[in-house]
Design an enzyme around this catalytic site. Structure first.
Site, short mmCIF file in Angstrom:
data_model
loop_
_atom_site.label_atom_id
_atom_site.label_comp_id
_atom_site.label_asym_id
_atom_site.label_seq_id
_atom_site.Cartn_x
_atom_site.Cartn_y
_atom_site.Cartn_z
N GLU A 1 105.07 39.63 88.06
CA GLU A 1 103.97 39.39 87.12
C GLU A 1 104.36 39.95 85.76
O GLU A 1 104.76 41.11 85.66
CB GLU A 1 102.68 40.06 87.65
CG GLU A 1 101.53 40.12 86.67
CD GLU A 1 101.11 38.75 86.12
OE1 GLU A 1 100.77 37.88 86.92
OE2 GLU A 1 101.13 38.58 84.88
N VAL B 1 94.51 35.52 85.09
CA VAL B 1 93.42 35.19 84.16
C VAL B 1 92.09 35.58 84.79
O VAL B 1 91.21 36.14 84.15
CB VAL B 1 93.44 33.69 83.82
CG1 VAL B 1 92.16 33.27 83.10
CG2 VAL B 1 94.64 33.37 82.95
N CYS B 2 91.95 35.29 86.07
CA CYS B 2 90.66 35.50 86.75
C CYS B 2 90.15 36.92 86.55
O CYS B 2 89.04 37.13 86.08
CB CYS B 2 90.83 35.18 88.23
SG CYS B 2 89.38 35.54 89.21
N GLY C 1 81.46 22.92 78.94
CA GLY C 1 81.81 23.06 80.35
C GLY C 1 81.32 24.41 80.83
O GLY C 1 80.48 25.06 80.17
N GLY D 1 89.28 23.03 77.42
CA GLY D 1 89.98 22.90 78.70
C GLY D 1 91.13 23.88 78.78
O GLY D 1 91.23 24.80 77.96
N ARG D 2 92.00 23.68 79.77
CA ARG D 2 93.12 24.60 79.98
C ARG D 2 94.42 23.79 80.05
O ARG D 2 94.39 22.61 80.37
CB ARG D 2 92.94 25.36 81.31
CG ARG D 2 91.59 26.00 81.51
CD ARG D 2 91.46 27.38 80.97
NE ARG D 2 92.45 28.31 81.42
CZ ARG D 2 92.62 29.52 80.83
NH1 ARG D 2 91.86 29.88 79.79
NH2 ARG D 2 93.55 30.35 81.27
N HIS E 1 61.16 35.10 105.18
CA HIS E 1 60.19 34.92 104.09
C HIS E 1 59.83 36.29 103.51
O HIS E 1 59.61 37.22 104.28
CB HIS E 1 58.91 34.27 104.62
CG HIS E 1 57.84 34.18 103.56
ND1 HIS E 1 57.90 33.24 102.55
CD2 HIS E 1 56.73 34.94 103.34
CE1 HIS E 1 56.85 33.41 101.76
NE2 HIS E 1 56.13 34.44 102.21
C1 LIG Z 1 86.58 32.57 80.79
C2 LIG Z 1 86.93 32.06 82.17
C3 LIG Z 1 86.03 32.19 83.20
C4 LIG Z 1 86.35 31.74 84.47
N1 LIG Z 1 85.43 31.89 85.46
C5 LIG Z 1 85.73 31.47 86.70
C6 LIG Z 1 84.81 31.65 87.75
O1 LIG Z 1 83.73 32.20 87.56
N2 LIG Z 1 85.15 31.22 88.99
C7 LIG Z 1 86.36 30.62 89.24
O2 LIG Z 1 86.63 30.25 90.38
N3 LIG Z 1 87.25 30.43 88.25
C8 LIG Z 1 86.97 30.84 87.00
N4 LIG Z 1 87.89 30.68 86.00
C9 LIG Z 1 89.17 30.01 86.33
C10 LIG Z 1 90.15 30.98 87.03
O3 LIG Z 1 90.33 32.11 86.21
C11 LIG Z 1 91.46 30.29 87.30
O4 LIG Z 1 91.24 29.09 88.00
C12 LIG Z 1 92.38 31.18 88.12
O5 LIG Z 1 92.65 32.38 87.46
C13 LIG Z 1 93.70 30.47 88.43
O6 LIG Z 1 94.47 31.29 89.23
P1 LIG Z 1 96.07 31.19 89.25
O7 LIG Z 1 96.53 32.18 90.26
O8 LIG Z 1 96.48 29.78 89.39
O9 LIG Z 1 96.56 31.61 87.79
P2 LIG Z 1 96.22 32.80 86.81
O10 LIG Z 1 95.02 33.55 87.20
O11 LIG Z 1 96.28 32.20 85.45
O12 LIG Z 1 97.45 33.79 87.00
C14 LIG Z 1 98.74 33.41 86.65
C15 LIG Z 1 99.56 34.67 86.40
O13 LIG Z 1 100.93 34.30 86.24
C16 LIG Z 1 101.51 35.15 85.27
N5 LIG Z 1 102.72 34.50 84.75
C17 LIG Z 1 102.79 33.33 84.05
N6 LIG Z 1 104.08 33.02 83.78
C18 LIG Z 1 104.83 34.02 84.31
C19 LIG Z 1 106.24 34.28 84.36
N7 LIG Z 1 107.12 33.44 83.83
N8 LIG Z 1 106.67 35.41 84.99
C20 LIG Z 1 105.77 36.27 85.55
N9 LIG Z 1 104.44 36.08 85.53
C21 LIG Z 1 103.98 34.96 84.92
C22 LIG Z 1 100.41 35.31 84.23
O14 LIG Z 1 100.61 36.47 83.44
C23 LIG Z 1 99.16 35.40 85.12
O15 LIG Z 1 98.85 36.75 85.43
C24 LIG Z 1 87.61 31.13 84.72
C25 LIG Z 1 88.54 31.00 83.68
C26 LIG Z 1 88.21 31.46 82.42
C27 LIG Z 1 89.23 31.31 81.32
#
Ligand SMILES: Cc1cc2nc3c(=O)[nH]c(=O)nc-3n(C[C@H](O)[C@H](O)[C@H](O)COP(=O)(O)OP(=O)(O)OC[C@H]3O[C@@H](n4cnc5c(N)ncnc54)[C@H](O)[C@@H]3O)c2cc1C
Length: 461
Positions: free
Chosen positions: A31, A38-39, A174, A263-264, A439
């Protein structure tokens, strides 16, 4: 030599790592930032804490009605933000602890794939049998709406903001746009929420969204749908944008800051994926097979970098599934069934749903049996001052099979799971409508909605 190297410790990567360890695989997770992705750091968790604090602040109005007065002017938003970051720290430390307890090796560094079964972490080569890419996504940047994180904010920028602007223009209604509209408005910021499509939360059921739309408007938010924003310009005092309505009328709107949530974008560049034979689509997403296998043997991809719903719980489910597959186990599920993925939006009232939506049914000519029960029919909603909301269920007219459910109202995101279980277990409306619900609870709305499928609810209006 590792059995599995995971790139990214978000909810996809860290959950996969723990499952791998449970299955006896020698796993390492790399990491570049802080565990939790992000979560935990810039998404689900800090935003939900801000929503919680906004709700507390909002409830002062109810307290005032019974004589408890607290000055709103004493609000210190930097302290609100501080609390939110504290919660983040607790949970990211928790993830680090979980990885340690499960004996998953954790490396802080930036990873890229440099050869078959070979990953470079900040120049150091590691060997592995399998690679799981879980690098997540970042806020999508659109020309003309670039983030400077001062005047024009991304979701990350607003989660780091320590001072409230007087006004905020939110472009994109959204889940993230609606949640921040609720939070900022609750803290007294004048909010304009703009959506180009026909209704806010365009991927949710239109009837539940209409309830939220009305609630947001009643709380003072200026909601504009079927409206496109352009000419975003920034000055010393804030931003201005031209809002073009569906009928072509134009208006220039000024605000202290803009939040752009269009979006993302997937983080798939610079990882060596293409060089290793991993196909990417035009927008940079990784096409995958039933168990998240990419087009290159031994490389899997999960979470926000593939085309499944960009949600934390989907990333985690995919992580477990991919690891079970590479360990030679029969995964509990083959691919994520998007019909069974719950969506959840946490403003008050909350919106939650899964499966078929009524607009999709109408568009595709799918006949459905529909039952709607209004929240105010359940005594608990009146008792706790949350009478706004409804439960809608859509069933197959021949078999009564539950095809979709959509809830708007207090605690909707928790309530949904009873209906989701019913759908997963292929229960019938009678199974829920005859089950005795405590209830007074808001869960009684589910029982009543199910009574309405083949008859009438008791407390229907
Ligand atoms: C404001 C906001 C609110 C949200 N609320 C919700 C919610 O309430 N419920 C929900 O289900 N989802 C929510 N989401 C969406 C959710 O955060 C994401 O769907 C989720 O985090 C995706 O998980 P992931 O493991 O795919 O990636 P991520 O959580 O994005 O994690 C990816 C990780 O990879 C690391 N990384 C990237 N490239 C490299 C590299 N080359 N080497 C080492 N590390 C690297 C990054 O630093 C990061 O820590 C929200 C998103 C946002 C922006």
């Amino acid at each position: 030599m590792y059995d599995l190297l995971i790139i990214g410790a978000g909810p996809g990567g860290y959950v996969a790592a723990i499952r791998a360890a449970q299955l006896g695989l020698k796993a390492v997770v790399v990491e570049k930032d802080t565990p939790g992705g992000v979560c935990l750091n810039w998404g689900c968790i800090p935003s939900k804490n801000l929503i919680h604090q906004a709700e507390l602040f909002h409830s002062l109005t109810e307290m005032e009605a019974v004589g408890v007065g607290v000055s709103r002017d004493s609000l210190d938003y930097s302290a609100v933000q501080g609390k939110s970051r504290e919660v983040v720290k607790t949970l990211t430390n928790g993830v680090a602890g979980l990885l340690k307890r499960n004996k998953v090796e954790y490396i802080n560094g930036t990873a890229s794939i440099t050869g078959k079964g070979e990953v470079s972490v900040d120049g150091k080569q590691l060997q592995t049998r399998n690679i799981l890419v879980a690098t997540g996504s970042r806020p999508m940047e659109v020309p003309g709406f670039e983030f400077d994180e001062e005047r024009v904010l991304s979701s990350t920028g607003i989660l780091a903001m320590t001072e409230l602007p007087e006004s905020l223009l939110i472009l994109g209604a959204g889940a993230i746009g609606c949640e921040f509209a609720y939070v900022m408005n609750s803290f007294g910021v004048k909010v304009t929420l703009v959506e180009a499509l026909a209704h806010i939360l365009p991927t949710e059921d239109f009837e539940t969204c209409a309830v939220l739309d009305q609630a947001l408007r009643q709380s003072g938010i200026d909601v504009r749908v079927k409206t496109r924003a352009g000419n975003l310009s920034r000055g010393n005092d804030g931003v201005t944008a031209t809002l073009v309505a569906e009928d072509g009328s134009e208006e220039t709107v000024a605000a202290g800051k803009a939040l752009v949530v269009f979006g993302r974008s997937p983080n798939t560049a610079g990882l060596g994926l293409v060089e290793m034979g991993v196909k990417l689509d035009q927008r940079g997403y990784v096409p995958v097979g039933d168990y998240c296998q990419t087009s290159a043997a031994g490389i899997y991809a999960i979470g926000d970098i593939i085309r499944s719903p960009a949600l934390a719980h989907v990333a985690s489910a995919e992580g477990e599934m991919a690891v079970e597959h590479m360990a030679g186990h029969k995964p509990p599920r083959k691919a994520v069934d998007t019909q069974l993925v719950p969506s959840a939006i946490y403003c008050e009232p909350q919106v939650a749903g899964f499966g078929l939506r009524e607009d999709e049914a109408l568009l595709d000519g799918i006949e459905v049996k529909k039952s709607v029960f209004n929240y105010h029919g359940a005594g608990k909603t009146i008792a706790v001052g949350k009478p706004t909301g409804l439960v809608k269920v859509l069933c197959d007219p021949q078999t009564d099979e539950l095809l979709g459910a959509h809830i708007v109202g207090h605690n909707a995101t928790e309530l949904l799971h009873e209906l989701l279980l019913a759908r997963s277990a292929e229960l019938l409306p009678e199974d829920i409508s005859t089950m005795i619900h405590a209830h007074p609870t808001i869960s009684e709305t589910l029982m009543e909605a199910m009574k309405g499928v083949n008859g009438s609810p008791i407390h229907g209006y």
